[in-house]
Structures are given as structure tokens and as C-alpha cells.
Motif scaffolding. Structure first.
Motif, PDB file in Angstrom:
ATOM      1  N   THR A 183     -30.221  52.514 -45.265  1.00 46.70           N
ATOM      2  CA  THR A 183     -29.355  53.703 -45.238  1.00 46.70           C
ATOM      3  C   THR A 183     -30.170  54.942 -45.588  1.00 46.70           C
ATOM      4  O   THR A 183     -29.997  56.006 -44.996  1.00 46.70           O
ATOM      5  CB  THR A 183     -28.196  53.542 -46.248  1.00 46.70           C
ATOM      6  N   THR A 184     -31.080  54.803 -46.545  1.00 52.84           N
ATOM      7  CA  THR A 184     -31.914  55.952 -46.951  1.00 52.84           C
ATOM      8  C   THR A 184     -32.861  56.342 -45.827  1.00 52.84           C
ATOM      9  O   THR A 184     -33.003  57.536 -45.515  1.00 52.84           O
ATOM     10  CB  THR A 184     -32.727  55.608 -48.218  1.00 52.84           C
ATOM     11  N   ILE A 185     -33.509  55.357 -45.216  1.00 50.60           N
ATOM     12  CA  ILE A 185     -34.455  55.649 -44.120  1.00 50.60           C
ATOM     13  C   ILE A 185     -33.733  56.467 -43.046  1.00 50.60           C
ATOM     14  O   ILE A 185     -34.224  57.497 -42.576  1.00 50.60           O
ATOM     15  CB  ILE A 185     -34.990  54.336 -43.479  1.00 50.60           C
ATOM     16  N   ARG A 186     -32.525  56.003 -42.686  1.00 45.94           N
ATOM     17  CA  ARG A 186     -31.799  56.688 -41.594  1.00 45.94           C
ATOM     18  C   ARG A 186     -31.372  58.095 -42.005  1.00 45.94           C
ATOM     19  O   ARG A 186     -31.487  59.041 -41.221  1.00 45.94           O
ATOM     20  CB  ARG A 186     -30.572  55.858 -41.195  1.00 45.94           C
ATOM     21  N   ALA A 187     -30.890  58.223 -43.265  1.00 46.88           N
ATOM     22  CA  ALA A 187     -30.411  59.541 -43.720  1.00 46.88           C
ATOM     23  C   ALA A 187     -31.581  60.526 -43.817  1.00 46.88           C
ATOM     24  O   ALA A 187     -31.465  61.688 -43.415  1.00 46.88           O
ATOM     25  CB  ALA A 187     -29.714  59.400 -45.070  1.00 46.88           C
TER      26      ALA A 187
END
Ligand code: FAD
Length: 475
Positions: free
Chosen positions: A271-275
Motif C-alpha cells: 500500500t505504501t509503495i503504491r501511495a
């Protein structure tokens, strides 16, 4: 989403508040004192937007230690609480307003007083922004190590208040490890000097480690002498992507086991990578379950060798891709992307950043626990953090109009804190107990340790005016 009650102690009477402000104006006519409600409102909270703390009765912006001492001396006479504040980037409510209290903001005490190359120290006022201090000493070929991800905003005083960590703790330690001298104002308004410039000094009790990290509840720091190092060479940077979080957890152990001494070892989950990529367009692998950012600042070829060893360790743990950044600008963007991860989370909804830590070997267990809690509670939890220190920041993300938001946050944070304690870890590795985690202090530390903390608080602040209701709950 409704705000979470802070359970803060009731403040002094209205008469005492007014008498205090009058006394301050009388005694310090040159002091900048904000009393307008609009001005005070911007000092009510730190970065814990989910809390609803009281509004300060005023905000003082001193420029000298003598003014701070006088503010505290008068506060003791009128029994008015005082809250020291840096930039308000704290993530535990440490600088949040207290009922009937004066907030002392250090933004105008922002001078670097001395950089001493021979002693390898910098003497500074507390309001200096961490990045400005780093820049000033770098111009002399020197290095101040502590680097919270917020380093372009947060102040040295706030870093001392929280004993801030950051991205390079894995090699250089936390803020406390860089402090050798302090000037403090005590609860009766006295000015006291602790430590000095000697690297080794065991005269009497170690008061500096006690004050650093006490979140303004034991004393107020008005000057600090901080340890410097010769500037290390530029960093070499590796990123590794993994198809499973577990693999990334095992890679951390493998990198350390391979004898690599990274200066950065950070994790970001899917989720962090995408955000982060959504905002910074770094071309990260959006299908990956996790990414590690590993850096070395060893000299010459040693950095490359360290990263090749780390890449092999990651491959052995199942990395899908490992890339050694060849362009320093690209490496800078990657680091900046990680630093801005919390801001990326805030684009997804209301984000509450937690700060759990476990012994390094238990990182894979902690990652599994975080996934279990997210799935049990039907929540999005995005995790990133200083995985090389065993310190992860699970971010609980809720819709802004979530009707049951406060209760959901509480259930999830309670579960995360319990998981960390049961894994032999801590409910806060670097952000502090503040208001947010008071309920877990005794569960983690035990009644005996908390009783000692209360005895210290009573001895150093018998009237309970220094940032009350923070760290220790009211009895
Ligand atoms: C995007 C983001 C990333 C972050 N990354 C990190 C990170 O990597 N590592 C980390 O450790 N933290 C991190 N933080 C948290 C925060 O930046 C740190 O806790 C920082 O040390 C707070 O500094 P500040 O100047 O904002 O202090 P404030 O929030 O104003 O105050 C923090 C505490 O210090 C006390 N204090 C302030 N000044 C003094 C003083 N002069 N004397 C005594 N006590 C004082 C306050 O009372 C309060 O309890 C991050 C925050 C954000 C928003």
C-alpha cells in the motif's frame, strides 16, 4: 470522524490563568505572546489530528533562555502548566495544548551558537530545524547524524524531547547518542547546565539521558551541545522488491547476518509503495508486496561491496528484483519518497501512524501480526519504517467520514501495541508515549518501573506544571 478524548487533567482556575498572563506581560514586556484565539488554535495540536486537546491560554515565543526561565518561574507561582513546543510534527500529542496551559514555542530560539571542529561539537538553540543544522555543519565538512524523516520540518528541541530516531539510526544511533551537553530550565525556573564537551564523562548520575526523550515533562531544553562526526562519503543505494512481506522480513535478518553495516535499512509495504509512487512517480514495482531501501556510506569500493552482499542476501530471501542505483539523483528521489511516506498515507484518508518496535529477529512475526490485525478488523494498514532497527510504522487508514472511526482506531492500535509487547518489543520506538500511548506504558514497563518514573517526575516537577498529562497519566 469523531476526535478521541485526551483524558487530560483539569487546569488552573480562570483567575490564576489571567493573573499568570498579566504577570508575564508585566515581567517580560518585550516577549512575543500570542493570545488571539485564531493564533492559539494553530498551536493546539501536533501531527496527531485524531486527538482533540485543549486550546492553550497563550503561546510565548521567547528568544533567550532568561525569558524561558522567567516564564517557568511565574508559572510555578501561579500553578499554570507549560508545554514546550518545537515544530509540532510530533506523533504522540507531546506538544499538544493542555488545559489552562501556556505553550512555549521555540521557533525564535533558532540560532546555531558554535561549530567546534576540534571538539567535534555543535552548540545550538532548540528551535533550529534539524535539516538546517545538518546543512550548517556539512558546510564545515562535518556530519550531525540523527535524521528523522521529518528532518526538513522538525526542530532539535523536539528531537531532544522525543529522543527522535530516523533513517540512519541503524548505523549512528538515536538522538540521545549524539547529546553531550544541555542547558535546561527546571520546574522552578532555574537554569542548570548538564554535561559539557567531553566525549567521556561519568561524574554523577546520567541526567542527560533522563531529560532526552522525556517529552518536556522533566525540564525544558534551552541549549544543546551535540556530537558531530567527519562527513561520511555519499551514500550508495540499493532497492529490493519482494512478492511476499515475509520474504522482506527474512531479507532484513539475512542482510545483517551477512555482516553488512547499512546506514539505512527501510521497508515499505504494497500500500505504501503504491501511495508513494502515485505522488512521486518513481517507477516502483507496483505489484510487489514489499520493498527494502538499503544504503551504505562506507568509503570507496567498500560501499559497492556492501551493497552487492546485501543484494545477494535479498536474492537468497526471495527478492524478485534488486537494483543498485547508479544515479545519485535517482537515489535521492527514492530516499525522499520513503521520507514522505506518511504524507502519501494522508492522501488515502485519515492516517494514524503507529510506532511499534521489536527485537530485529522478530520482524517477520511483527509483519505477520500487522497483516492479521488488518484482516481481523477489516482495515487497511499500510506499513513502512526503520526495519533495520526492528521499528515499523503501521498506518491505520480510515475514510474521513467513517462513522465508527474513533472506536476502530482504538481497537486496531490496542491490538498493535499488545502484539508488539507480546513479541518482546515496545509500543513506541521513537515517537514517544505522549498522550496517545499512555494506556500501554505500565503494561509494557511494569508497575515497578512506572512507580520509579513517577518518583522522578515528582522530584523534578513537584507542582506538576511541566507538560502534565503527557507520558504519565494523571493518578
Ligand atoms: C512526516 C513525518 C515523519 C516523521 N518521521 C520521524 C522519524 O523518522 N523519526 C522520528 O523519531 N520521528 C519522526 N516523526 C515525528 C516527529 O517529527 C519527531 O518526533 C520530532 O522529534 C518532533 O520535533 P518537533 O520539533 O516537531 O517537536 P514537537 O512535536 O513540537 O515536540 C515534540 C516533543 O518534544 C517536546 N519539546 C519540544 N521542544 C522542547 C524543548 N525545547 N525542551 C523540552 N522538550 C521539548 C514537546 O513538548 C513534545 O513533547 C515524523 C513526523 C512526521 C510528521
Amino acid at each position: 470522524m469523531s476526535a478521541i478524548d485526551t483524558g487530560m487533567p483539569a487546569g488552573p482556575s480562570l483567575e490564576a490563568r489571567a493573573a499568570y498572563l498579566d504577570a508575564v506581560l508585566g515581567s517580560l514586556p518585550g516577549l512575543r505572546l500570542l493570545t488571539d484565539e485564531v493564533d492559539r488554535e494553530s498551536y493546539r495540536r501536533d501531527e496527531t489530528a485524531y486527538l482533540e486537546p485543549p486550546l492553550p491560554i497563550g503561546v510565548a515565543l521567547p528568544t533567550a533562555t532568561a525569558e524561558v526561565a522567567e516564564l517557568v518561574r511565574l508559572a510555578a507561582i501561579h500553578r499554570v502548566p507549560v508545554v514546550p513546543r518545537g515544530a509540532g510534527t510530533g506523533l504522540s500529542g507531546g506538544a499538544a495544548g493542555v488545559d489552562g496551559g501556556l505553550t512555549i514555542a521555540f521557533t525564535r530560539m533558532d540560532r546555531i551558537l558554535e561549530i567546534d571542529r576540534a571538539d567535534l561539537v555543535v552548540v545550538t538553540q532548540p528551535g533550529v530545524v534539524n535539516a538546517d543544522l545538518k546543512k550548517a555543519v556539512a558546510a564545515e565538512g562535518l556530519f550531525y547524524a540523527p535524521d528523522p524523516a521529518s528532518y526538513e520540518m522538525c526542530t532539535i528541541g523536539g528531537n531532544l524531547g522525543t529522543n527522535a530516531g530516523g533513517l540512519c539510526c541503524v548505523k549512528y544511533g538515536v538522538t540521545r547518542d549524539s547529546v553531550i551537553g544541555l542547558e535546561i530550565v527546571t520546574a522552578d525556573g532555574s537554569v542548570v547546565r548538564l554535561g559539557g564537551r567531553t566525549v567521556k564523562d561519568v561524574a554523577g548520575y546520567g541526567l542527560i539521558p533522563l531529560i532526552v526523550g522525556s517529552q518536556g515533562t522533566l525540564a525544558i531544553v534551552t541549549e544543546a551541545t551535540l556530537r558531530l562526526r567527519p562527513a561520511p562519503p555519499p551514500k550508495a543505494t540499493l532497492i529490493a522488491f519482494f512478492a511476499a512481506l515475509d520474504d522482506a522480513g527474512r531479507a532484513v535478518a539475512a542482510v545483517i547476518d551477512a555482516g553488512v553495516e547499512p546506514c539505512t535499512l527501510e521497508l515499505m509495504d504494497r500500500t505504501t509503495i503504491r501511495a508513494v509512487d502515485d505522488i512521486h512517480h518513481l517507477g516502483l514495482d507496483l505489484d510487489a508486496a514489499a520493498m527494502l531501501l538499503i544504503e551504505s556510506d562506507l568509503p570507496g569500493a567498500a560501499a559497492g561491496i556492501a551493497l552487492e552482499t546485501a543484494a545477494r542476501a535479498c536474492d537468497g530471501a526471495g527478492a524478485t528484483t534488486t537494483i543498485i542505483a547508479t544515479d545519485p539523483q535517482e537515489a535521492d528521489w527514492l530516499r525522499q519518497g520513503r521520507r514522505m511516506a506518511f504524507n502519501a498515507m494522508e492522501q488515502l484518508g485519515v492516517a494514524r501512524m503507529e510506532d511499534v518496535g521489536v527485537p530485529r529477529g522478530r520482524v517477520p512475526d511483527l509483519l505477520r501480526e500487522i497483516e492479521r490485525i488488518a484482516s481481523d478488523q477489516g482495515l487497511t494498514i499500510a506499513t513502512f519504517g526503520h526495519v533495520g532497527d526492528g521499528n515499523l510504522h503501521p498506518n491505520i487508514i480510515l475514510d474521513r467520514d467513517e462513522p465508527d472511526g474513533a472506536a476502530k482506531l482504538k481497537r486496531a492500535t490496542d491490538a498493535l501495541c499488545i502484539a508488539a509487547i507480546e513479541l518482546g518489543g515496545t509500543v513506541t520506538a521513537e515517537h514517544g508515549i505522549g498522550i496517545s500511548r499512555r494506556d500501554f506504558l505500565e503494561r509494557q514497563r511494569g508497575a515497578g518501573a512506572v512507580a520509579l518514573m513517577r518518583a522522578i517526575k515528582d522530584a523534578l516537577d513537584p507542582l506538576g506544571i511541566l507538560n502534565p498529562g503527557k507520558v504519565l497519566s494523571e493518578r
